[in-house]
Design an enzyme around this catalytic site. Sequence first.
Site: not given
Ligand code: RFL
Ligand code: PHB
Length: 394
Positions: A77, A205, A297, A301, A389
């Site tokens: 993008h 957004y 989110p 980041k 971004y």
């Molecule tokens: P995770 O993905 O939470 O993985 C941690 C893992 O550890 C396990 N765990 C354990 N394992 C062993 N022993 C224990 N005691 C444990 N406790 C937990 C868990 O089961 C899991 O598998 O952390 P990690 O790897 O640091 O990754 C971080 C990302 O997942 C997170 O920052 C992103 O998803 C955030 N996020 C976004 N980030 C972006 O860069 N771009 C985006 O567009 C974006 N959109 C989002 C998001 C997060 C969202 N939610 C649901 C919070 C959109 C949403 C809606």
């Molecule tokens: C997503 O596609 O889940 C998404 C994209 C951009 C954001 C957050 C989530 O800022």
Amino acid sequence: MTPIKSRTQVAIIGGGPSGLLLGQLLQRQGIDNVILEARSGDYVLGRIRAGVLEEITVRKLREAGCAARLEAEGLVHHGTGISFGGTLHRIDIHALTAGKVVTVYGQTEVTRDLMYARAQSGGITAYEASDVALHDLQGSAPRVTYQQGGQRHELACDFIAGCDGYHGVSRRSIPAQSLRTYERVYPFGWLGVLADVPALPELVYANHERGFALCSMRSPTRSRYYVQCPVDEDLSAWPDSRFWDELLQRVDPLTASRIVTGPSIEKSIAPLRSFVAEPLRYNRLFLVGDAAHIVPPTGAKGLNLAASDVHYLSEALFEQYLERSMAGIEDYSRKALSRIWKAERFSWWMTSLLHRFPEQDSFSLALQRAELDYLMSSETAQRLLAENYVGLPV
Ligand code: RFL
Ligand code: PHB
């Protein structure tokens, strides 16, 4: 029951994107590691999360040997939409950052590719590992104990990487007096819907009096949409028809005319939080990704910060094992936190700019409106958004 004893160089707690990426980068340098994951592989792949990757994240996945599908299927993008006051505005990210882009490729797919690469390289991941506990963190020989398949295990190691997310055990294993935490909880959440309907050409957004909305995607035929909602909202109050109605009201007419609705294949509510724990190192234990910090989110980041933490930590461990120097390890926390705080600032700013807050009075609403007008009338302001971004340098 006597535990099964084993040894590795780096014990990685958590098999989400940060644990898997770190494991692969270490594996490729011949540094032995074991991943302990509390859940099953299918459960980890069932979580629908991030969608937007910075160039640094793509680069690290390439270095881990996991970028072939991302390069073939990821959507590059060049710009992003901002919708307010009934009009769709565009920020030309590519032009404003001298050629940088973001790549739309779901976290689920990143995780799938990393899991596949790990299986191919023979790396060990212990899934459904319960009662994970960290021991002897003060000394030079830490250990991790856990249960798996009714058997107790004890893993001796040189270092522990705490990649186990916000609710994990790693951060909680550090004595409270050795950790400082900063937190802001936002008074709303995001209701997200995934649907197999044609996607918009770019993300949008939206700031609207009914609340924030986001149009995103996973592929040209799979869309991801969000609307701001009360944090304690009940999912059952949101049948698909209500979700689409609400989304269409919150975006400008041009965007609304382009949105194709259809049955949802996933629906969930995520709370919004800013959080940082520092420092990221306690002797031989490191905090990585969501275990150390959470961003709302809005700036996309979270996953990208996890990848930049992994970048700093993997380089530090290479220095330790390949050059016998502790310098990178001593500096991991400082380097990573400097980038983390800038992403915290940007994510907080994007959240404040685009959401409606319950306590917002007419003055703060007018300021928000002025800031949006300023953003769309000033190339300098747009450049600041674009530079953050696409991701600040590592
Ligand atoms: P995770 O993905 O939470 O993985 C941690 C893992 O550890 C396990 N765990 C354990 N394992 C062993 N022993 C224990 N005691 C444990 N406790 C937990 C868990 O089961 C899991 O598998 O952390 P990690 O790897 O640091 O990754 C971080 C990302 O997942 C997170 O920052 C992103 O998803 C955030 N996020 C976004 N980030 C972006 O860069 N771009 C985006 O567009 C974006 N959109 C989002 C998001 C997060 C969202 N939610 C649901 C919070 C959109 C949403 C809606
Ligand atoms: C997503 O596609 O889940 C998404 C994209 C951009 C954001 C957050 C989530 O800022």
